[in-house]
Design a protein around this motif. Sequence first.
Motif, PDB file in Angstrom:
ATOM      1  N   UNK A 144      41.184  52.033  27.831  1.00 52.46           N
ATOM      2  CA  UNK A 144      40.728  51.261  28.990  1.00 52.46           C
ATOM      3  C   UNK A 144      41.827  51.238  30.055  1.00 52.46           C
ATOM      4  N   UNK A 145      41.452  51.568  31.306  1.00 51.24           N
ATOM      5  CA  UNK A 145      42.407  51.454  32.411  1.00 51.24           C
ATOM      6  C   UNK A 145      42.443  50.007  32.907  1.00 51.24           C
ATOM      7  N   UNK A 146      43.642  49.507  33.141  1.00 54.53           N
ATOM      8  CA  UNK A 146      43.779  48.231  33.854  1.00 54.53           C
ATOM      9  C   UNK A 146      44.553  48.548  35.136  1.00 54.53           C
ATOM     10  N   UNK A 147      43.871  48.360  36.268  1.00 52.12           N
ATOM     11  CA  UNK A 147      44.458  48.799  37.539  1.00 52.12           C
ATOM     12  C   UNK A 147      44.725  47.613  38.457  1.00 52.12           C
ATOM     13  N   UNK A 148      45.379  47.890  39.587  1.00 49.49           N
ATOM     14  CA  UNK A 148      45.637  46.886  40.630  1.00 49.49           C
ATOM     15  C   UNK A 148      46.376  45.659  40.098  1.00 49.49           C
ATOM     16  N   UNK A 149      47.595  45.889  39.644  1.00 50.30           N
ATOM     17  CA  UNK A 149      48.434  44.813  39.087  1.00 50.30           C
ATOM     18  C   UNK A 149      49.143  44.056  40.212  1.00 50.30           C
ATOM     19  N   UNK A 150      49.511  42.795  39.954  1.00 51.11           N
ATOM     20  CA  UNK A 150      50.300  42.047  40.945  1.00 51.11           C
ATOM     21  C   UNK A 150      51.619  42.774  41.226  1.00 51.11           C
ATOM     22  N   UNK A 151      51.979  42.835  42.508  1.00 56.61           N
ATOM     23  CA  UNK A 151      53.168  43.606  42.879  1.00 56.61           C
ATOM     24  C   UNK A 151      54.427  43.074  42.186  1.00 56.61           C
ATOM     25  N   UNK A 152      54.469  41.747  41.934  1.00 56.94           N
ATOM     26  CA  UNK A 152      55.725  41.186  41.417  1.00 56.94           C
ATOM     27  C   UNK A 152      56.045  41.605  39.986  1.00 56.94           C
ATOM     28  N   UNK A 153      55.064  42.125  39.244  1.00 54.98           N
ATOM     29  CA  UNK A 153      55.400  42.554  37.878  1.00 54.98           C
ATOM     30  C   UNK A 153      55.378  44.081  37.737  1.00 54.98           C
ATOM     31  N   UNK A 154      55.412  44.790  38.869  1.00 52.57           N
ATOM     32  CA  UNK A 154      55.454  46.257  38.797  1.00 52.57           C
ATOM     33  C   UNK A 154      56.636  46.779  39.618  1.00 52.57           C
ATOM     34  N   UNK A 155      57.096  47.995  39.301  1.00 50.28           N
ATOM     35  CA  UNK A 155      58.315  48.512  39.937  1.00 50.28           C
ATOM     36  C   UNK A 155      58.197  48.750  41.452  1.00 50.28           C
ATOM     37  N   UNK A 156      59.367  48.890  42.061  1.00 51.68           N
ATOM     38  CA  UNK A 156      59.521  48.962  43.514  1.00 51.68           C
ATOM     39  C   UNK A 156      58.939  50.205  44.172  1.00 51.68           C
ATOM     40  N   UNK A 157      58.662  51.240  43.391  1.00 53.72           N
ATOM     41  CA  UNK A 157      58.189  52.489  44.016  1.00 53.72           C
ATOM     42  C   UNK A 157      56.668  52.517  44.185  1.00 53.72           C
TER      43      UNK A 157
END
Length: 435
Positions: free
Chosen positions: A315-328
Motif C-alpha cells: 500500500x502506498x501512503x503519499x502526501x506526508x506532512x513536510x515536517x517529518x520528511x527530508x529537506x529535498x
Amino acid sequence: MAPVVSVAKAAKKPASPVTLSGWIHRKRESGGIIFIVLRDVTGLMQVAIKKDSVSEASWKMASEATVESSVEVQGRVSEDKRSPTGFELHASSFKHINVSEPFPITEYQSVELLLDKRHLWLRSQRMINIMRARSHIFRYAREFLDRNGFYEVTPPAITKVGGETGADMFELDFFGSRAYLTESSQLYAEAMAFSLERVYSLAPSYRAENSRTTKHLSEYWHLEPEMLYFDNKKSMALQEKLVSHIANHLARHEDILAALSVNKDDLLKIKPPFKRLSYEDALSLLNQKGFSLKWGDDFGVEHERALTESEDKPVFIHSWPSEIKPFYMPINPKDERTVLCADLQAPKGHGEIIGGSERIWKYEDLIARMADVEKAKGVKFNMKNYEWWIDLRKYGSVPHSGFGMGMERIIKWLLGLDHIRDAIPFPRMSNRLEP
Ligand code: 4AD
Ligand code: MG
C-alpha cells in the motif's frame, strides 16, 4: 569417470552412471550399508554405499567420512519411495576430498549460536534457499530496470554528506578529516541522472540507529533509482511494476518456495495497481481503529501493522506532512502542509519497503526550503558539503524523482521471514558485527 552432474540433474537421469560431488548432510550405517544424504546447491540425494559393491578403499573412505565432509561419489540413481529424497544413488565408488571435523551445529541450536556460526549455518537448507531467492530477487530487480532504460551506476560509500537526517551516520576518520559511511546514494544518483537520465544504484547503505527491531539492519542493500522528468505519480507507477516484476518472477522458483513454505499464488497476486492512501486518510483510518494520532505524528510499527495486516498487496501512503520528511522533497502546491512523496508499505506489517519522492529541482526553491528546515528543526546544514549537490540545480536542472527500496525488507516480506537478519548472509546490527 561418469559425467559430473548436480543432484537435481541426477534425479532426472535414473539408471545412467553419474558422479556427484557435494557435502555429507546426514550419515548412518546399518548392516554393511552406509547411507549418506548428500547435499549440493541443487538439493539433497540419498546415497547407499554397500560394503560388497564397492572397493575396500571406497568403503574405508565412506566409513571415515563425517557430516559436512566434502565427497565425490559415483553410481547409478534409481527412484526409491523409502528414501527421504525420493531417489537413491547406488554407489560404485566413493572418496572424500576433505574429512570434516565434528560440525559445531547440530539439530537444535540457539539463535545466538547460529549467528555466531553464520559462516557454517549458511550451509543449512533454510539459508541455502533464502540466499538463492536473494540472488534471484537482485537479478529480477536489475532485469526490470534494465528493460526500462536504466543505467546501473556505482556511488561512493564514503561521503561528507547526509541525505536523510544525517544524525544516524557512522563516522570515520578519513586522513584526518571527518567522513561518514553513506546512508543513501540518492544525492550521487541525482548527479548521475543529469547525464544518464535514468539511473539506479544497488549498494549498501549504513544506518547507525540503535534500534533493535526485526526490520532494521545497520548495513543494508539499497536499490535507488533516479529518473529525470518523472513526477511522484509516475514514480509510484514504476515502483508497483518493479515490485510486481520481482514477486511474479520469484514465483517461478517452486523448489525454493516449497522449501521455505511460501505460497506461489500469493506472489502471483502481486500486480499493479497498489492501493494509494494519503497520509491524511491513513491517519483517520488509524484513529477509527482506536489509535489517537494527530497531524504530524509519524507511524510506528503498530500503526504500519494496523494499516496493512489485511492487505495482500503493498500500500502506498503519499502526501506526508513536510515536517517529518527530508529537506529535498518539494512542497505539494495543492496542500502546502504536505510534500510530494510516497512510502510503500508491505502487507502484513512487514514494514516500509520503499521511500520515494519528487526532488526540489529549482535552485531558489531548494535554498529556501533548506532555510525553512533549519528554522523549523533548529538544525544547521553544513552547506559547504552540499555545495556540489546544490550545484546540480544551477546547470540545466529538470524535474526529477527517485526512490529507495530496502532489498532485505523486500526479501523478508516475499519469503515471510520473521527477522530481517536472515535476509542477508552476514547481518550487521547494533549487537552483531561477527562473523
Ligand atoms: O526511507 P529511506 O530512509 O529513504 C532514503 O534513504 C531515500 N534517500 C531513498 C531515495 O529516495 N533514494 O530508506 C529507503 C528504504 C526504506 O523504505 C526501507 O525499505 C529501507 O530503505 N531501509 C532499511 N532497510 C533495512 N534496515 C534499515 N535500517 C533501513 N532503513 C531504511
Ligand atoms: Mg523512509
